[in-house]
Design a protein around this motif. Structure first.
Motif, mmCIF file in Angstrom:
data_model
loop_
_atom_site.group_PDB
_atom_site.id
_atom_site.type_symbol
_atom_site.label_atom_id
_atom_site.label_comp_id
_atom_site.label_asym_id
_atom_site.label_seq_id
_atom_site.Cartn_x
_atom_site.Cartn_y
_atom_site.Cartn_z
ATOM 1 N N GLY A 15 -86.500 -90.864 75.768
ATOM 2 C CA GLY A 15 -85.291 -90.456 76.454
ATOM 3 C C GLY A 15 -84.550 -89.325 75.773
ATOM 4 O O GLY A 15 -83.629 -88.738 76.357
ATOM 5 N N GLY A 16 -84.956 -89.006 74.562
ATOM 6 C CA GLY A 16 -84.295 -87.957 73.804
ATOM 7 C C GLY A 16 -84.830 -86.573 74.131
ATOM 8 O O GLY A 16 -85.650 -86.396 75.043
ATOM 9 N N SER A 17 -84.354 -85.596 73.355
ATOM 10 C CA SER A 17 -84.717 -84.201 73.589
ATOM 11 C C SER A 17 -85.151 -83.530 72.293
ATOM 12 O O SER A 17 -84.705 -83.913 71.203
ATOM 13 C CB SER A 17 -83.516 -83.429 74.162
ATOM 14 N N LEU A 85 -87.830 -87.288 76.992
ATOM 15 C CA LEU A 85 -89.150 -87.452 76.371
ATOM 16 C C LEU A 85 -89.662 -88.876 76.509
ATOM 17 O O LEU A 85 -88.882 -89.843 76.483
ATOM 18 C CB LEU A 85 -89.086 -87.035 74.904
ATOM 19 N N LYS A 86 -90.971 -88.975 76.656
ATOM 20 C CA LYS A 86 -91.660 -90.244 76.804
ATOM 21 C C LYS A 86 -92.656 -90.406 75.660
ATOM 22 O O LYS A 86 -93.128 -89.417 75.105
ATOM 23 C CB LYS A 86 -92.409 -90.278 78.136
ATOM 24 N N PRO A 87 -93.011 -91.660 75.334
ATOM 25 C CA PRO A 87 -94.014 -91.860 74.284
ATOM 26 C C PRO A 87 -95.316 -91.106 74.556
ATOM 27 O O PRO A 87 -95.966 -90.640 73.613
ATOM 28 C CB PRO A 87 -94.231 -93.374 74.304
ATOM 29 N N GLU A 88 -95.676 -90.949 75.808
ATOM 30 C CA GLU A 88 -96.914 -90.233 76.137
ATOM 31 C C GLU A 88 -96.817 -88.725 75.912
ATOM 32 O O GLU A 88 -97.812 -88.011 76.046
ATOM 33 C CB GLU A 88 -97.345 -90.512 77.581
ATOM 34 N N ASP A 89 -95.643 -88.234 75.568
ATOM 35 C CA ASP A 89 -95.493 -86.829 75.186
ATOM 36 C C ASP A 89 -95.854 -86.600 73.717
ATOM 37 O O ASP A 89 -95.895 -85.453 73.262
ATOM 38 C CB ASP A 89 -94.060 -86.352 75.421
ATOM 39 N N THR A 90 -96.109 -87.673 72.999
ATOM 40 C CA THR A 90 -96.492 -87.554 71.591
ATOM 41 C C THR A 90 -97.781 -86.762 71.458
ATOM 42 O O THR A 90 -98.788 -87.087 72.083
ATOM 43 C CB THR A 90 -96.660 -88.938 70.963
ATOM 44 N N THR A 122 -93.388 -86.544 67.934
ATOM 45 C CA THR A 122 -93.620 -87.978 68.021
ATOM 46 C C THR A 122 -92.453 -88.613 68.763
ATOM 47 O O THR A 122 -91.297 -88.456 68.352
ATOM 48 C CB THR A 122 -93.762 -88.625 66.644
ATOM 49 N N VAL A 123 -92.772 -89.320 69.851
ATOM 50 C CA VAL A 123 -91.744 -89.979 70.650
ATOM 51 C C VAL A 123 -91.940 -91.487 70.521
ATOM 52 O O VAL A 123 -92.976 -92.019 70.910
ATOM 53 C CB VAL A 123 -91.821 -89.565 72.128
ATOM 54 N N SER A 124 -90.953 -92.139 69.957
ATOM 55 C CA SER A 124 -91.048 -93.596 69.760
ATOM 56 C C SER A 124 -90.470 -94.337 70.961
ATOM 57 O O SER A 124 -89.534 -93.875 71.601
ATOM 58 C CB SER A 124 -90.311 -93.990 68.489
#
Length: 125
Positions: A15-17, A85-90, A122-124
């Motif tokens: 959810g962040g940027s 952002l989503k975890p799959e954007d990692t 890295t998106v947690s």
């Protein structure tokens, strides 16, 4: 030779940027298209977004509405603003540019592709 240096990666919660930047330097007469690709662990490198010198953009379906690509032709930089952002954007995100090194290559539309070394996002969850 041309060097592309990325910056701005890091760890962020879902959810962040994040904002990625890439600066091109070296033997540059003009830059045609610039863009961002990414490679997640165990997966192939994939297109994220591209932008032409005229400002036309193209996005992967998975990032449309969340990511915005922009460039500063005077500074030879390209930026990727990533929201929601989503975890799959990692992934490791790579900057790329199609560069004309001199007038002859520009006139012939014979640019060369260059890549940066990548920056980890890295998106947690």
């Amino acid at each position: 030779q041309v060097q592309l240096v990325e910056s701005g990666g890091g760890l962020v919660q879902a959810g962040g940027s994040l904002r990625l930047s890439c600066a091109a330097s070296g033997s540059i007469f003009s830059i045609n298209a610039m863009g961002w690709y990414r490679q997640a662990p165990g997966k192939q490198r994939e297109l994220v977004a591209t932008i032409t010198s005229g400002g036309s953009t193209n996005y992967a379906d998975s990032v449309k509405g969340r990511f915005t690509i922009s460039r500063d032709n005077a500074k030879n930089t390209v930026t990727l603003q990533m929201n929601s952002l989503k975890p799959e954007d990692t992934a490791v995100y790579y900057c790329t540019a199609n560069v004309y090194s001199d007038y002859e290559s520009w006139r012939a539309e014979d640019g060369m592709d260059y890549w940066g070394k990548g920056t980890l996002v890295t998106v947690s969850s």
